[in-house]
Design an enzyme around this catalytic site. Structure first.
Site, PDB file in Angstrom:
ATOM      1  N   GLY A 155       3.818  10.293  12.585  1.00 20.67           N
ATOM      2  CA  GLY A 155       3.553  10.258  11.151  1.00 20.67           C
ATOM      3  C   GLY A 155       2.233  10.932  10.819  1.00 20.67           C
ATOM      4  O   GLY A 155       1.446  11.301  11.696  1.00 20.67           O
ATOM      5  N   ARG A 156       1.995  11.055   9.542  1.00 20.48           N
ATOM      6  CA  ARG A 156       0.787  11.749   9.085  1.00 20.48           C
ATOM      7  C   ARG A 156      -0.408  10.800   9.194  1.00 20.48           C
ATOM      8  O   ARG A 156      -0.488   9.793   8.484  1.00 20.48           O
ATOM      9  CB  ARG A 156       0.981  12.207   7.641  1.00 20.48           C
ATOM     10  CG  ARG A 156      -0.161  13.043   7.102  1.00 20.48           C
ATOM     11  CD  ARG A 156       0.237  13.645   5.767  1.00 20.48           C
ATOM     12  NE  ARG A 156      -0.788  14.523   5.236  1.00 20.48           N
ATOM     13  CZ  ARG A 156      -1.718  14.140   4.368  1.00 20.48           C
ATOM     14  NH1 ARG A 156      -1.765  12.885   3.945  1.00 20.48           N
ATOM     15  NH2 ARG A 156      -2.597  15.010   3.915  1.00 20.48           N
ATOM     16  N   SER A 212       3.691   1.813   0.851  1.00 19.36           N
ATOM     17  CA  SER A 212       2.633   0.966   1.388  1.00 19.36           C
ATOM     18  C   SER A 212       1.361   1.222   0.606  1.00 19.36           C
ATOM     19  O   SER A 212       1.047   2.375   0.291  1.00 19.36           O
ATOM     20  CB  SER A 212       2.403   1.269   2.871  1.00 19.36           C
ATOM     21  OG  SER A 212       1.399   0.435   3.411  1.00 19.36           O
ATOM     22  N   VAL A 252       6.792  -2.320   1.153  1.00 24.79           N
ATOM     23  CA  VAL A 252       8.237  -2.542   1.202  1.00 24.79           C
ATOM     24  C   VAL A 252       8.860  -1.353   1.921  1.00 24.79           C
ATOM     25  O   VAL A 252       8.434  -0.208   1.737  1.00 24.79           O
ATOM     26  CB  VAL A 252       8.862  -2.724  -0.196  1.00 24.79           C
ATOM     27  CG1 VAL A 252       8.533  -4.100  -0.759  1.00 24.79           C
ATOM     28  CG2 VAL A 252       8.411  -1.646  -1.172  1.00 24.79           C
ATOM     29  N   HIS A 307      -2.935  -5.897  -0.336  1.00 26.45           N
ATOM     30  CA  HIS A 307      -2.060  -5.013   0.433  1.00 26.45           C
ATOM     31  C   HIS A 307      -0.618  -5.362   0.109  1.00 26.45           C
ATOM     32  O   HIS A 307      -0.279  -6.536  -0.051  1.00 26.45           O
ATOM     33  CB  HIS A 307      -2.304  -5.200   1.935  1.00 26.45           C
ATOM     34  CG  HIS A 307      -1.189  -4.693   2.806  1.00 26.45           C
ATOM     35  ND1 HIS A 307      -0.296  -5.543   3.420  1.00 26.45           N
ATOM     36  CD2 HIS A 307      -0.818  -3.436   3.152  1.00 26.45           C
ATOM     37  CE1 HIS A 307       0.571  -4.821   4.114  1.00 26.45           C
ATOM     38  NE2 HIS A 307       0.278  -3.552   3.972  1.00 26.45           N
ATOM     39  N   HIS A 347      -8.974  -1.525  -2.328  1.00 22.42           N
ATOM     40  CA  HIS A 347     -10.309  -2.016  -1.984  1.00 22.42           C
ATOM     41  C   HIS A 347     -11.202  -1.918  -3.222  1.00 22.42           C
ATOM     42  O   HIS A 347     -11.614  -0.813  -3.606  1.00 22.42           O
ATOM     43  CB  HIS A 347     -10.922  -1.184  -0.854  1.00 22.42           C
ATOM     44  CG  HIS A 347     -10.214  -1.293   0.452  1.00 22.42           C
ATOM     45  ND1 HIS A 347     -10.259  -2.438   1.222  1.00 22.42           N
ATOM     46  CD2 HIS A 347      -9.432  -0.404   1.136  1.00 22.42           C
ATOM     47  CE1 HIS A 347      -9.554  -2.243   2.325  1.00 22.42           C
ATOM     48  NE2 HIS A 347      -9.037  -1.021   2.288  1.00 22.42           N
ATOM     49  N   HIS A 402       0.078 -17.193  -4.822  1.00 21.08           N
ATOM     50  CA  HIS A 402       1.186 -17.807  -4.091  1.00 21.08           C
ATOM     51  C   HIS A 402       2.287 -18.313  -5.014  1.00 21.08           C
ATOM     52  O   HIS A 402       3.466 -18.279  -4.632  1.00 21.08           O
ATOM     53  CB  HIS A 402       0.661 -18.917  -3.188  1.00 21.08           C
ATOM     54  CG  HIS A 402       0.141 -18.404  -1.879  1.00 21.08           C
ATOM     55  ND1 HIS A 402       0.944 -18.186  -0.794  1.00 21.08           N
ATOM     56  CD2 HIS A 402      -1.111 -18.029  -1.502  1.00 21.08           C
ATOM     57  CE1 HIS A 402       0.221 -17.709   0.209  1.00 21.08           C
ATOM     58  NE2 HIS A 402      -1.028 -17.610  -0.195  1.00 21.08           N
TER      59      HIS A 402
END
Length: 308
Positions: A259-260, A92, A109, A106, A96, A145
């Protein structure tokens, strides 16, 4: 074919490497890696680039976690999975930029597999990528797109329209009644027709992200901006934070599985601002954004698209 979680993991690790190397080459700064372990099972490696030449913050996270029971966020729409052990792995990332004329991007997968003795494994892929501009350029949206459409094309004519709509529907701030950005692709629960087909599509999405994003970065990075544009960028980043903390399933899944936290919240922009009931000046470029991010058929616009 039986799902091959090891093969998926190796691809994801390479994908993280490739994306980090590509972004570093464009920016000139390096990522700092932070490897971590999860007490309940698994771990990951988080990589962050801060205060680069182009990117204010870019985070690219790989995680692989496992546990004895699926969390509520994963079983809410598939209650038959309750009580199964699980593995979840993915890459992920959120970028920015400094320059408000470069959109935030962003991508994600991921692969899930849930198992219990005496039953066939239940597995699926998910992911996608989406773009959040602050100032709208139609040529950028068209390129974004069309890249998404082209990578979907080998998998069927209906794939891009279906996953574009899913992205538009998903990245929507219900409490604001507005889109987060101009969308892209979003898919989840993908497990047909077979593992190889689904894995190939996930790879195409992961590899397609830099092809979609970097030409936009190159096109906008030299544009001059000032305090007005910066303030608007920080204001609009607030919408990004609101979505991630209120609506995003991935954030909820990460927090509910122990999770972390630092890695889960790595997507947050380093600086953001809110201003009570702020409205852009009528006719200004800032006011134009609300119209620009409305859902539309970007791939059908002409090639010589201009600023909206």
């Amino acid at each position: 074919m039986k799902p091959d979680a090891h093969h998926v993991k190796q691809f994801l690790l390479r994908l993280q490497d490739d994306i980090c190397q590509t972004l570093s080459a464009v920016d000139g700064a390096n990522f700092v890696e932070d490897s971590w372990r999860r007490e309940a099972g698994g771990g990951g490696r988080s990589r962050v680039l801060r205060n680069g030449g182009i990117f204010e913050q870019a985070g690219v996270n790989f995680s692989h976690v496992h546990g004895d029971a699926m969390p509520a966020s994963a079983t809410a729409h598939r209650p038959e999975l309750a009580g199964r052990s699980f593995e979840a792995m993915g890459v992920s990332l959120v970028v920015h930029p400094h320059n408000p004329y470069i959109p935030t991007s962003h991508a994600n997968v991921r692969f899930f597999i849930a198992e219990k003795p005496g039953a066939d494994p239940v597995w699926w892929f998910g992911g996608g990528f989406d773009l959040t501009p602050y100032y709208g350029f139609e040529e950028d949206a068209v390129h974004w797109h069309r890249t998404a459409r082209d990578l979907c094309q080998p998998f069927g004519d209906d794939v891009y329209p279906r996953y574009k709509k899913w992205c538009d529907d998903y990245f929507f701030l219900k409490h604001r009644n507005e889109q987060r950005g101009i969308g892209g692709l979003f898919f989840d629960d993908l497990n047909t027709p077979d593992f190889d087909h689904c894995f190939a599509f996930m790879q195409a999405v992961g590899n397609g992200y830099t092809e979609a994003y970097l030409p936009i970065v190159e096109r906008r990075k030299a544009m001059v901006w000032g305090e007005r544009e910066r303030n608007f960028q920080l204001y609009r980043r607030g919408r990004y934070v609101e979505f991630n903390l209120v609506w995003d399933r991935g954030t909820l899944f990460g927090l509910q599985t122990g999770g972390r936290t630092e890695s889960i919240l790595m997507s947050m922009p380093p600086l953001v601002r809110w201003e009570y009931d702020w409205q852009p000046e009528a006719g200004s470029p800032e006011a134009a954004l609300s119209e620009f991010i409305q859902v539309r058929d970007w791939v059908s616009l002409p090639d010589n698209s201009s600023v909206s």
